[in-house]
Design a protein around this motif. Structure first.
Motif, PDB file in Angstrom:
ATOM      1  N   ASP A  67       0.809  -1.221   0.000  1.00 24.16           N
ATOM      2  CA  ASP A  67       0.000   0.000   0.000  1.00 24.16           C
ATOM      3  C   ASP A  67       0.844   1.275   0.000  1.00 24.16           C
ATOM      4  N   GLN A  69       3.025   2.202   2.414  1.00 29.24           N
ATOM      5  CA  GLN A  69       3.427   2.579   3.781  1.00 29.24           C
ATOM      6  C   GLN A  69       4.866   2.130   4.017  1.00 29.24           C
ATOM      7  N   TYR A  71       8.105   1.398   6.626  1.00 27.40           N
ATOM      8  CA  TYR A  71       8.379   0.912   7.976  1.00 27.40           C
ATOM      9  C   TYR A  71       9.891   0.917   8.189  1.00 27.40           C
ATOM     10  N   PRO A  76       5.918   1.711  11.703  1.00 24.15           N
ATOM     11  CA  PRO A  76       5.470   2.574  10.602  1.00 24.15           C
ATOM     12  C   PRO A  76       6.024   3.995  10.767  1.00 24.15           C
ATOM     13  N   THR A  78       6.541   8.004   8.657  1.00 21.80           N
ATOM     14  CA  THR A  78       6.296   8.908   7.533  1.00 21.80           C
ATOM     15  C   THR A  78       7.651   9.228   6.905  1.00 21.80           C
ATOM     16  N   ARG A 110       7.303   5.412  -5.156  1.00 19.19           N
ATOM     17  CA  ARG A 110       7.352   5.341  -3.682  1.00 19.19           C
ATOM     18  C   ARG A 110       8.695   4.788  -3.222  1.00 19.19           C
TER      19      ARG A 110
END
Length: 139
Positions: A67, A69, A71, A76, A78, A110
């Motif tokens: 997705d 995200q 880590y 997790p 940002t 990403r």
């Protein structure tokens, strides 16, 4: 009366049971050492590649899930928090290596964002995790 002396039986050392014990000790310590390995990344579907090597001992894992995200060692983060934590790791150990594990279905952009943040944090040693390709080698 005649006394007959019994012949003494010579003691024998049986080696087969000793081999069994040593074998079971070997298996026990192999299994124990495998359970002590620490995997810091998240489980993702890694892409395949014919070439690759094992990750360095002093490393941290940055994972990009399907997705998008990110880590850092299963926590997790940002993009900004990733940079802060990586700068802290580099300050504590300038030779730290970052292993990037990204799901094969994640958007390329990403992964590039994460790579950019890693380089901006001052990390000089990084690797991308892959699954070894068991097929034939490509030229």
């Amino acid at each position: 009366m005649i006394l007959h002396r019994r012949e003494r039986r010579r003691a024998r050392i049986e080696i087969i049971p000793m081999i069994d014990v040593v074998f079971f000790l070997l298996v026990f310590f192999m299994m124990a050492s495998l359970s002590m390995t620490v995997y810091r990344g998240m489980p993702v579907n890694l892409p395949r590649a014919a070439s690759g090597s094992t990750p360095p001992a002093e490393s941290a894992a940055v994972t990009v899930a399907r997705d998008g995200q990110a880590y850092l060692d299963r926590q997790p983060v940002t993009r900004e928090l990733l940079g802060q934590r990586l700068r802290g790791l580099v300050a504590a150990n300038p030779n730290v290596a970052i292993v990037i594990t990204a799901d094969e279905a994640v958007a390329h952009g990403r992964v590039v964002d994460v790579l950019d943040e890693i380089r901006l944090a001052g990390v000089t040693r990084m690797a991308i995790a892959i699954r070894p390709d068991t097929g034939t080698a490509r030229p």
